[in-house]
Design a protein around this motif. Structure first.
Motif, PDB file in Angstrom:
ATOM      1  N   SER A  26       2.035   4.228   8.121  1.00  0.00           N
ATOM      2  CA  SER A  26       1.688   5.207   9.140  1.00  0.00           C
ATOM      3  C   SER A  26       0.178   5.324   9.301  1.00  0.00           C
ATOM      4  CB  SER A  26       2.283   6.572   8.779  1.00  0.00           C
ATOM      5  OG  SER A  26       1.966   7.539   9.753  1.00  0.00           O
ATOM      6  N   ALA A  27      -0.551   5.297   8.184  1.00  0.00           N
ATOM      7  CA  ALA A  27      -2.020   5.386   8.250  1.00  0.00           C
ATOM      8  C   ALA A  27      -2.605   4.193   8.989  1.00  0.00           C
ATOM      9  CB  ALA A  27      -2.598   5.489   6.840  1.00  0.00           C
ATOM     10  N   LEU A 132      -8.216   3.959   4.251  1.00  0.00           N
ATOM     11  CA  LEU A 132      -6.905   4.040   4.902  1.00  0.00           C
ATOM     12  C   LEU A 132      -5.770   4.218   3.892  1.00  0.00           C
ATOM     13  CD1 LEU A 132      -7.348   1.211   7.555  1.00  0.00           C
ATOM     14  CD2 LEU A 132      -7.321   3.663   7.981  1.00  0.00           C
ATOM     15  N   ALA A 133      -5.757   3.395   2.842  1.00  0.00           N
ATOM     16  CA  ALA A 133      -4.646   3.417   1.893  1.00  0.00           C
ATOM     17  C   ALA A 133      -5.007   4.035   0.548  1.00  0.00           C
ATOM     18  CB  ALA A 133      -4.124   1.996   1.664  1.00  0.00           C
ATOM     19  N   ILE A 257      -9.211  -2.753  -9.008  1.00  0.00           N
ATOM     20  CA  ILE A 257      -8.253  -1.913  -8.275  1.00  0.00           C
ATOM     21  C   ILE A 257      -8.679  -0.443  -8.359  1.00  0.00           C
ATOM     22  CG2 ILE A 257      -5.788  -1.459  -7.909  1.00  0.00           C
ATOM     23  CD1 ILE A 257      -5.305  -3.778  -9.961  1.00  0.00           C
ATOM     24  N   PRO A 258      -9.642  -0.022  -7.555  1.00  0.00           N
ATOM     25  CA  PRO A 258     -10.023   1.393  -7.560  1.00  0.00           C
ATOM     26  C   PRO A 258      -9.006   2.241  -6.811  1.00  0.00           C
ATOM     27  CG  PRO A 258     -11.265   0.235  -5.907  1.00  0.00           C
ATOM     28  CD  PRO A 258     -10.423  -0.808  -6.595  1.00  0.00           C
ATOM     29  N   ARG A 259      -9.037   3.535  -7.072  1.00  0.00           N
ATOM     30  CA  ARG A 259      -8.131   4.464  -6.383  1.00  0.00           C
ATOM     31  C   ARG A 259      -8.904   5.668  -5.881  1.00  0.00           C
ATOM     32  NH1 ARG A 259      -3.218   5.251 -10.521  1.00  0.00           N
ATOM     33  NH2 ARG A 259      -4.832   4.679 -12.017  1.00  0.00           N
ATOM     34  N   GLY A 271      -4.992   7.483   0.811  1.00  0.00           N
ATOM     35  CA  GLY A 271      -6.387   7.607   1.194  1.00  0.00           C
ATOM     36  C   GLY A 271      -6.661   8.869   1.981  1.00  0.00           C
ATOM     37  N   PRO A 272      -7.924   9.138   2.283  1.00  0.00           N
ATOM     38  CA  PRO A 272      -8.273  10.339   3.044  1.00  0.00           C
ATOM     39  C   PRO A 272      -7.699  10.333   4.458  1.00  0.00           C
ATOM     40  CG  PRO A 272     -10.162   8.881   2.830  1.00  0.00           C
ATOM     41  CD  PRO A 272      -9.101   8.345   1.928  1.00  0.00           C
TER      42      PRO A 272
END
Length: 534
Positions: A26-27, A132-133, A257-259, A271-272
Motif C-alpha cells: 500500500s505504501a 517507504l517500507a 539491514i537497518p530498520r 516506514g514513516p
C-alpha cells in the motif's frame, strides 16, 4: 544444513513476513508503484514471475514529494559524496599519534573507494525504500580491482528477502534471498569446482536455455565455525530440487539491514510513509472528487425538457453548437450542488498534515527574505531534534556495519596497508563526521563557546580563574566535534617542541635586544666622551 532444511526454514520465514506485505504494498502503490511491484503476490514459489501488481491511481503527489525530500535529507545528512563522513578513533590515543594518523588515512582511502564505486548510484534509492517500507537490504561484496572497483554495492529488493535474528536480540543477521535465473544463466553463474548444478538444469541449459528456475541464497552466522570456516555462512540452493548448489562464506555480515522502527518480536517494520497513508488516501479521494466535478463546474450542467422538438438523449451541448429547441425554456442551466471552496480547504489541510508527518514542512527551504544567524541556528537545532532519533537508528543499524564491512574488505585486499605495531592490540571505534553527526554535536560546541566567553570576561577582573580550563584539551575536543582530520593536529611531543622553540626564540630575541641596546649605549657613551673632550 541440507537443501530441504533450508526450504522448510524459508517457508516459516514467509509466514512471519506475510502480515507486513500488504502494508508495504500500500505504501509503494500510493507513492512509487514501480518500486514496489509484486511484494504481496510474488512470494509464492509456485506463481513467481506470473503475478501482477494493482497500483493505486494517484491524484495528489504531496506524499510522494514528502518521501522524496525526506530520503534526500537522510542521504545528504548521513553519506555525502563531497565530504568525509566517517573515521576511526583509537581509545586513549592522542589525535596526532602515529596509530591515529594511520586510521585517519585508511578512513580517507576507504571513503574515496566507496564513492568511486556504484554507491552514489543507489544511496538515494536505499533511503527511499527506507522511508517507504522502513527497511532495506544492502549487499556489499568485493568489486573488480582490475576495473578500479574495490566494492560492489547491490540493493536486494525487499520483495525477495526474508530476515531473522539468530541470537534473539532483535538484530537481523539471517537473510534468505529468493531469485530467478534461466537455465543458461545458472550454468554460467555456478562454475566453481565445488558447485553442484542439478542435472535437470544442465540439460535445460542446452535444450531450453531460457527456462526459468528459482533459487535461494541463505546468509547466516555459523554457530561454531571450524578453523578454516568463515564466521558468516552462505549457501545457495535450488527451490526445484531442494539441493545445495554452492557453499561459501564471509568474514563479516555482507547484508546491511537497518530498520526505521523496531517492532517487538519481529524482523520487519514499517516506514514513516505508513503514518501518512490515511491522510493521503483521504486527500487522494478528495482530489478525485474535485477532478470528477471539474468538468461540470467548467462546462456547466444543463436541464432539458422533452417537448417533442428537443430530444435530451441525443442533444450534445458544447461550444459552437446549435441546439434546436421549441422555446427558450426547453433547455436551462443547473447550479451544481457541490462546494469547491470546502474541497480546497480540506485538500490544503490534508496536504499540510502529510508534510508535518513526513517532516517536510521543516526540511523544505523556506521562501522569503534571508534568515538571520539566530534564525538559522534555531532551524538547524529544530531539524537536528527531528532527525536525531532517526540518525541514531541509522548509525547503529546501517552506518557502523557498513563501514566495518568496507574496512574488512579494504584490509584483506591490502588497500590500506599494515597498521603500526603500537595499535595491534588497541581498541578503536567508528566516529561519524557527516553533516547530521556534526549537527548532533553542535550543542557541545555551543556550550564550550558560551563557557569560554564568560570565563574570559571574568578573567579580566580575576585572571587566576582561567586556570580551571585546559585550553589545549578544549581545542582538541573542539577539533574532534567539528570533524577536523587528526593528521592536522600536533601530538603532545610536537606541541612541547613547538613551545620550546618559541620560548627559545623569544629568549634569543630578548638577548639580541639587550645586545643591541648595549651597543647603542656604548656608541652613545663614546659620542658623549668625544663631545666633552672637544
Amino acid at each position: 544444513m541440507t537443501g530441504k532444511q533450508h526450504v522448510k526454514i524459508l517457508e516459516a520465514m514467509k509466514e512471519k513476513r506475510r502480515p507486513f506485505e500488504p502494508l508495504w504494498q500500500s505504501a509503494y502503490d500510493n507513492t512509487f508503484p514501480i518500486l514496489g511491484q509484486n511484494i504481496t503476490d510474488n512470494m509464492s514459489i509456485d506463481i513467481m514471475g506470473n503475478s501482477k501488481t494493482k497500483t493505486a491511481e494517484i491524484y495528489d503527489a504531496t506524499l510522494k514529494d514528502a518521501c522524496r525530500l525526506l530520503a534526500s535529507s537522510l542521504t545528504s545528512g548521513t553519506t555525502p559524496a563531497n565530504s568525509l563522513w566517517f573515521g576511526n578513533e583509537l581509545y586513549g590515543e592522542a589525535p596526532g599519534s602515529a596509530g591515529q594518523k594511520y586510521l585517519d588515512k585508511a578512513s580517507e582511502v576507504i571513503w574515496k573507494n566507496i564513492h568511486n564505486c556504484n554507491f552514489d548510484d543507489i544511496s538515494y534509492l536505499l533511503m527511499l525504500h527506507f522511508v517507504l517500507a522502513g527497511q532495506f537490504c544492502l549487499y556489499i561484496k568485493e568489486g573488480d580491482l582490475e576495473k578500479g572497483q574495490l566494492y560492489d554495492f547491490v540493493l536486494w529488493h525487499l520483495r525477495s528477502c526474508y530476515f531473522a535474528s539468530s541470537k534473539g536480540n532483535g538484530e537481523n543477521d539471517t537473510v534468505y534471498r529468493v531469485f530467478s535465473l534461466t537455465a543458461a544463466q545458472a550454468v554460467n553463474s555456478y562454475t566453481r569446482r565445488t558447485d553442484k548444478v542439478p542435472q535437470k538444469i544442465q540439460e535445460d541449459a542446452i535444450k531450453k536455455p531460457n527456462e526459468v528456475y528459482w533459487f535461494c541464497q541463505a546468509v547466516y552466522p555459523r554457530t561454531n565455525p571450524k578453523k578454516h570456516e568463515h564466521p558468516i555462512a552462505s549457501e545457495t540452493f535450488s527451490l526445484a530440487t531442494k539441493t545445495i548448489i554452492r557453499k561459501s562464506g564471509y568474514e563479516e555480515m555482507p547484508c546491511i539491514i537497518p530498520r526505521w522502527l523496531q517492532v517487538s518480536d519481529s524482523a520487519y517494520c514499517l516506514g514513516p510513509a505508513d503514518d501518512a497513508l490515511p491522510d493521503h488516501k483521504t486527500l487522494n479521494k478528495a482530489k478525485e472528487l474535485v477532478f470528477d466535478n471539474a468538468e461540470m463546474a467548467i462546462a456547466g450542467m444543463w436541464g432539458m425538457v422533452d417537448d417533442g422538438t428537443l430530444n435530451p438523449k441525443t442533444v450534445v451541448v458544447g461550444a459552437r453548437r446549435i441546439v434546436v429547441v421549441g422555446n427558450k425554456d426547453s433547455i436551462f442551466p443547473l447550479k451544481p450542488g457541490g462546494d469547491f471552496n470546502l474541497a480546497h480547504l480540506e485538500v490544503n489541510t490534508l496536504q499540510k498534515q502529510i508534510r508535518r508527518i513526513m517532516m517536510s514542512d521543516q526540511l523544505h527551504p523556506e521562501d522569503g527574505p534571508a534568515m538571520t544567524a539566530y534564525e538559522t541556528s534555531v532551524k538547524v537545532r529544530r531539524i537536528r531534534e527531528i532527525l536525531g532519533p532517526m540518525y541514531v537508528g541509522l548509525q547503529s543499524g546501517y552506518l557502523k556495519p557498513f563501514v566495518g564491512r568496507c574496512f574488512g574488505i579494504a584490509y584483506r585486499k591490502g588497500i590500506i596497508g599494515e597498521p603500526p605495531k603500537e595499535i595491534e592490540n588497541s581498541l578503536s571505534k567508528i566516529k561519524f563526521l557527516s553533516p547530521m553527526a556534526k549537527a548532533q554535536k553542535l550543542e557541545d560546541i555551543s556550550a564550550m563557546d558560551r563557557f569560554e566567553d564568560r570565563l574570559l570576561q571574568k578573567a579580566e577582573a580575576k585572571p587566576d580563574i582561567i586556570d580551571i580550563y585546559d585550553m589545549d584539551k578544549a581545542g582538541k575536543k573542539r577539533a574532534e566535534l567539528e570533524g577536523v582530520p587528526g593528521e592536522l593536529l600536533n601530538d603532545e611531543d610536537e606541541i612541547k617542541d613547538i613551545r620550546k622553540k618559541r620560548v627559545e626564540a623569544r629568549q634569543a630575541a630578548m638577548e639580541q635586544e639587550k645586545k643591541d641596546q648595549m651597543q647603542k649605549d656604548i656608541v652613545k657613551g663614546k659620542a658623549s666622551v668625544r663631545q666633552q673632550a672637544s
